[in-house]
Structure formats: structure tokens, C-alpha cells
Design a protein around this motif. Structure first.
Motif, PDB file in Angstrom:
ATOM      1  N   UNK A   1       0.818  -1.203   0.000  1.00 19.52           N
ATOM      2  CA  UNK A   1       0.000   0.000   0.000  1.00 19.52           C
ATOM      3  C   UNK A   1       0.853   1.253   0.000  1.00 19.52           C
ATOM      4  N   UNK A   2       1.938   1.219   0.759  1.00 21.39           N
ATOM      5  CA  UNK A   2       2.848   2.364   0.792  1.00 21.39           C
ATOM      6  C   UNK A   2       3.453   2.628  -0.585  1.00 21.39           C
ATOM      7  N   UNK A   3       3.792   1.566  -1.322  1.00 17.50           N
ATOM      8  CA  UNK A   3       4.303   1.727  -2.685  1.00 17.50           C
ATOM      9  C   UNK A   3       3.266   2.413  -3.575  1.00 17.50           C
ATOM     10  N   UNK A   4       2.020   1.962  -3.475  1.00 14.81           N
ATOM     11  CA  UNK A   4       0.940   2.553  -4.272  1.00 14.81           C
ATOM     12  C   UNK A   4       0.822   4.044  -3.976  1.00 14.81           C
ATOM     13  N   UNK A   5       0.876   4.385  -2.707  1.00 13.54           N
ATOM     14  CA  UNK A   5       0.726   5.787  -2.320  1.00 13.54           C
ATOM     15  C   UNK A   5       1.851   6.647  -2.890  1.00 13.54           C
ATOM     16  N   UNK A   6       3.076   6.101  -2.890  1.00 15.83           N
ATOM     17  CA  UNK A   6       4.189   6.847  -3.455  1.00 15.83           C
ATOM     18  C   UNK A   6       4.019   7.040  -4.963  1.00 15.83           C
TER      19      UNK A   6
END
Length: 558
Positions: A517-522
Motif C-alpha cells: 500500500x505504501x508503494x501505491x501511495x508513493x
């Protein structure tokens, strides 16, 4: 009765490592390796008694809905009309934690008339079977929902409803099926839904928090358990999940520190799961005050206008290190409290001679969740008019502080600061580190919605992250109706749909199966549209720019 729904028990959030000796199966509900819910028998103690027994952060915060009852603005149509990038959420789960869902609405049915809902956990219905591993509420799976849809009276089979309408609207903006008559549809029409209907908060928590019983709000512990449920469903089905949380709270420090912030932050570090949260609708509500004192005697006064019909509310004042602030309060009739000095544990009740107002003041030197000073002032039947607060730093140094009133409908619009600041009005958990915090704009006028929360956080991190369409967004409403939704909650739902598209590209199509999810947000932050030359990005209103999925995929050289 189960203690988690028994009004005789108060729910508290505890750190497993600190209170290990108090944890057992009879008095706790486990959340994860770090946190549990401690259920204590409540014998109607006074506010100060509770403040002396338990830390501020132990009491669950209360969260309010962030929307009030244009897809191409974010590049959605451009992507879906491309035959190589026709991303409609196939194979993706959408998680909605909200006021429920009208499962009978055509927006949540496929072309055959069957449900697109995998399951509903209604926390408010106690006469059915709860989900495995949970102790309250009732779970309704796809099979029984489809059976209900074929029944003469579906609610006799599956009685869950959405009397508020917020949850139904949010779910339809993300994943509503196309309505051929009016053209209304969600972002990912092939995604499937997992829904949690939050139960109402316990009356004892409302009483402790000085919130009226009829307020539309939901308690932190139920939200955390809802997250745990959605996480478990995604793991069980081995499918990516995009979770929408369109609620917010002004309780807390408005920094990265809070139990819910930490809980959600950890979730989005895992593969194939993301959470989108609203920036809140407090930008123009006049419920935030920022103060600073730079010269001797290092004192500062500010004023609060209290409305005529205000009965219960709480005010929080947070100061930064190394200040130690004392406070003195003057009522509209000119009566003063004594000076209340900071202590590790303190609570002082005050009554007034010329009015029926009562206040309770906690001046906590070291709030244990973040180590900073908190002055918590709770009001019962406050006199209408101007209340004055005098602060002075005992360290004889310059200082700054913030004060917040409750969010949403927990307080009326007639109660506000006389010299408010719209900055630092992002509601929690929008201040967390790893979550994607979304604010709202109107694509027709290309302007930020007036009510949208402003950044940055109290500890000066850049939030909001991105801006998405949030004005008069077409949506489903209960009982087969259609309407529209406005606010950062609507923008958050819109963005959740875009995240589902990215998960389909990354996981279902095999381009980046380990994506977190953190990757998606970035990726979303990097791909945001920053072409408006009138602004410098990032900024407190637009964050890093306007949501643009076509821009995201373009930057990946597709």
C-alpha cells in the motif's frame, strides 16, 4: 452479554507490553501484537476519577463522516478507454468501513442480478453469527445475500441496512455498477466489495468524551477491529484490497502519534493492501486556533464563542516541547477559575456562581502517547458567549500551541474561535505517516472546496498527499435512489477506486505482485498533476497535486 457491546463495560486501548499482567481472555479483545482492548466494569465515575485512573490515549477517539449528502478529471476514462489499460477492478476487493450499505441497490448487483458484495459485517446486529475470530455483530456472506435478493422481503433474510446513507454513497462512488438510465457508475465496476457497518459508540464513552448521545460518530476500537476483519478477508481470499476510510477526528495531537494512526500505518506496509483516508472537512469551520508567544512575560490569551444551545463538548490544547503551560479560564459572566498548573496527573472540576456552567480541566505535562503537553477542557452546559483562555509558559521561553474543537456534528457551527486558523485542520488518522490522505476540489471551477482540511500536520509533515474530485459526485443512495456526495469523504472514495485500478495493473496483471500500500501511495504522489503554474507544490491545500492515474501509468513507461 459480550463485554464489547455491554454498556456496563468501558472499552480502553492498551499497550500489550505495558499491561501484560492485566490481559486475559475474560477482560480483553486482542487487536494485534501491540494493542488490545481492555474491558473494565464501569460504575459511573466522575470525569476526574477516570482521568486519574487511565491515560488520555487509552480512551477511544470518536470519528465522524467526512462527506455531505466527473470521473475524467482524474484521467480515469482515458485509462479505461485504452484497450491495453482497461482497468475496472477485476479481481480486486474494495473494503468500506462506514455506516453500512443498501445491498439491495442496483449499484451493487451484477448483470445477472447477483450481489457484488463478498461479505458484510454488521457490528450492530447481535442476534446472528459474528465473523470467525470476532465476538460481536453478524456476518452475511455472498450466498445469504443472494438468497435475500430473491426473497419477497430481503430484509427478513439479511436485515442489515444503511439508514444514514453515507456508506452506500461511498461504496457506489468506488465500485457502483453502471446505471444505464442515468449513466452513473463507480470507478471500478468489476471490483467486489467487503463492507463493515460500524456499531454506534458506547454511551459511557460518549459521556466521558462529553459528546451528545445523538451525535453521528463511531469509536476507534470498532474501527480497528473492522480493519482487522478486512485484512483477514483479503488474506483468506488471497486478493488485493483497497480500503476506504471516509471518517475523521479532531481528537488527538494532529501529529503522527495515535493508536489508530500507528495501527493503519503498519497495515499498508504489507503487500497488496492499502488504506485511503479523508483530510476532513474542518478547513472553514473555525474550530482550530494557533497561538504563539515570543516575548516576556510569555503569555497568550485567546477567545472562544460558545453557541446558545451547546450542551457538551471538549476543547484540546497541545503545546510543543519544551513549554510547560499554565491555564486560567474566564467565563462569559467574568468569573475566573484559578490558575491550573501542569502536572503528570491532574483533573480539576469548576463550577460558577452566576451560571450553571461546569468545566473539568486536565493539564497533563506528559501525554504518554507522544510526550507532549495536553490541556483538556470539558464543558457541561456552558454559558453562551465569549470564553477567554489565558496561557503562560512557566519556562519563561517563547512557545507555540494549537487548540482544536471537535469535528463534524459533535459540536454546532455556533461554537468557534474568534481568530481561527484554517491551517493544521487535517483530521486524524489523516496525519499518519504511510496512509494516503486525500483532500477535495471542484473540477468545474478547479478550486479547492472551502471546507477541505488544510495542512500541514502539527509536526510539519506534508499532508494532504493529493487532491481528488469531491464536489457533487454522483452516487447511489439507500432505497434504490441516486444523489450526490460532497466533501473529502467523496474524494477519498474516488481515490480508493483509482487504487483498485493500480492493484489490478500491478497484481492481477502481474506487473508488480509484491506491491505494498505504501508503494501505491508513493506512485500516486509522484504521478499527481502539478501543472498548475499558480501554485508551488507541495502546499497545504493541494498537497503534491491532483490525482491523475493516467499520469501515474505514463511515468511507468507504459
Amino acid at each position: 452479554m459480550n463485554k464489547i457491546v455491554d454498556e456496563n463495560y468501558l472499552d480502553l486501548i492498551i499497550d500489550n507490553s505495558l499491561l501484560r499482567d492485566q490481559i486475559n481472555e475474560n477482560n480483553t479483545t486482542r487487536l494485534n501484537d501491540m494493542y488490545s482492548i481492555l474491558h473494565i466494569l464501569l460504575e459511573d465515575p466522575e470525569p476526574c476519577e477516570l482521568g486519574e485512573l487511565y491515560e488520555y490515549y487509552s480512551f477511544p477517539s470518536l470519528y465522524t463522516p467526512m462527506a455531505q449528502s466527473g470521473t475524467d478529471a482524474a484521467g480515469v476514462n482515458s485509462v479505461q478507454n485504452n484497450p491495453y489499460l482497461a482497468l475496472y477492478g477485476q479481481g480486486i476487493l474494495v473494503g468500506v468501513i462506514d455506516t453500512g450499505i443498501d445491498y439491495r441497490h442496483p449499484a451493487f448487483l451484477d448483470k445477472n442480478g447477483d450481489t457484488r458484495i463478498v461479505s458484510i459485517w454488521d457490528q450492530s446486529i447481535q442476534n446472528g453469527t459474528p465473523p470467525a475470530g470476532f465476538q460481536y455483530g453478524t456476518e452475511y456472506g455472498r450466498e445469504i445475500i443472494n438468497r435475500a435478493l430473491q426473497a419477497e422481503n430481503p430484509l427478513d433474510v439479511v436485515p442489515t441496512t444503511d439508514t444514514n446513507g453515507h456508506g452506500t454513497a461511498i461504496a457506489s462512488i468506488i465500485a457502483g455498477s453502471l446505471n444505464e438510465d442515468n449513466g452513473v457508475r463507480g470507478i471500478v465496476t468489476q471490483a467486489e466489495l467487503v463492507v463493515v457497518k460500524l456499531k454506534k459508540p458506547k454511551k459511557n464513552l460518549l459521556k466521558i468524551s462529553f459528546v451528545p448521545e445523538d451525535a453521528e460518530c463511531y469509536q476507534e476500537t470498532d474501527i480497528m477491529l473492522a480493519m482487522k476483519y478486512l485484512e483477514g478477508i483479503a488474506r483468506k481470499l488471497r486478493r488485493p484490497i483497497a480500503i476506504c476510510f471516509a471518517f475523521g477526528s479532531s481528537q488527538g495531537s494532529h501529529s503522527e502519534f495515535s493508536t489508530l494512526n500507528d495501527y493503519m500505518d503498519r497495515i499498508v506496509l504489507q503487500p497488496q493492501i492499502d488504506i485511503t483516508v479523508a483530510a476532513g472537512n474542518e478547513g472553514n469551520k473555525r474550530r482550530h486556533y494557533f497561538g504563539a508567544s515570543e516575548t516576556a512575560p510569555y503569555s497568550h490569551s485567546f477567545e472562544l464563542k460558545v453557541g446558545e444551545n451547546e450542551k457538551l463538548f471538549a476543547l484540546e490544547i497541545w503545546s510543543g516541547l519544551p513549554a510547560r503551560l499554565s491555564v486560567k479560564i474566564m467565563s462569559p459572566t467574568g468569573e475566573y477559575t484559578r490558575v491550573i498548573y501542569p502536572q503528570l496527573e491532574s483533573c480539576y472540576p469548576f463550577s460558577f456562581i452566576f451560571e450553571e456552567s461546569k468545566i473539568w480541566v486536565n493539564n497533563i505535562t506528559l501525554e504518554k502517547e507522544n510526550g507532549e503537553q495536553l490541556i483538556l477542557i470539558r464543558f457541561e452546559n456552558p454559558h453562551e458567549g465569549i470564553w477567554t483562555f489565558d496561557l503562560e509558559n512557566m519556562e519563561a521561553e517563547s512557545y507555540t500551541f494549537h487548540a482544536w474543537l471537535p469535528s463534524g456534528d459533535l459540536i454546532s457551527d455556533e461554537t468557534y474561535f474568534l481568530k481561527p486558523s484554517p491551517y493544521t485542520t487535517i483530521t486524524m488518522p489523516g496525519t499518519a505517516n504511510n496512509l494516503l490522505t486525500v483532500t477535495a476540489y471542484d473540477p468545474q471551477t478547479n478550486s479547492i472546496l472551502a471546507q477541505s482540511g488544510w495542512g500541514y500536520t502539527r509536526d510539519w509533515r506534508v499532508i494532504p498527499d493529493v487532491t481528488a474530485p469531491g464536489n457533487i459526485i454522483a452516487c447511489a443512495m439507500p432505497n434504490g435512489l441516486y444523489g450526490n456526495l460532497t466533501g473529502t469523504g467523496a474524494a477519498t472514495a474516488f481515490t480508493t477506486g483509482v487504487i483498485a485500478m493500480l492493484f489490478e495493473w500491478a497484481v492481477v496483471r502481474g506487473n508488480y505482485t509484491s506491491i505494498t500500500g505504501s508503494d501505491v501511495n508513493q506512485l500516486i504522489i509522484r504521478g499527481a498533476d502539478r501543472s498548475n503554474a499558480s501554485y508551488v507544490f507541495p502546499n497545504p491545500n493541494w498537497g503534491y497535486g491532483i490525482l491523475d492515474i493516467y499520469g501515474i501509468l505514463s511515468k511507468l513507461n507504459l
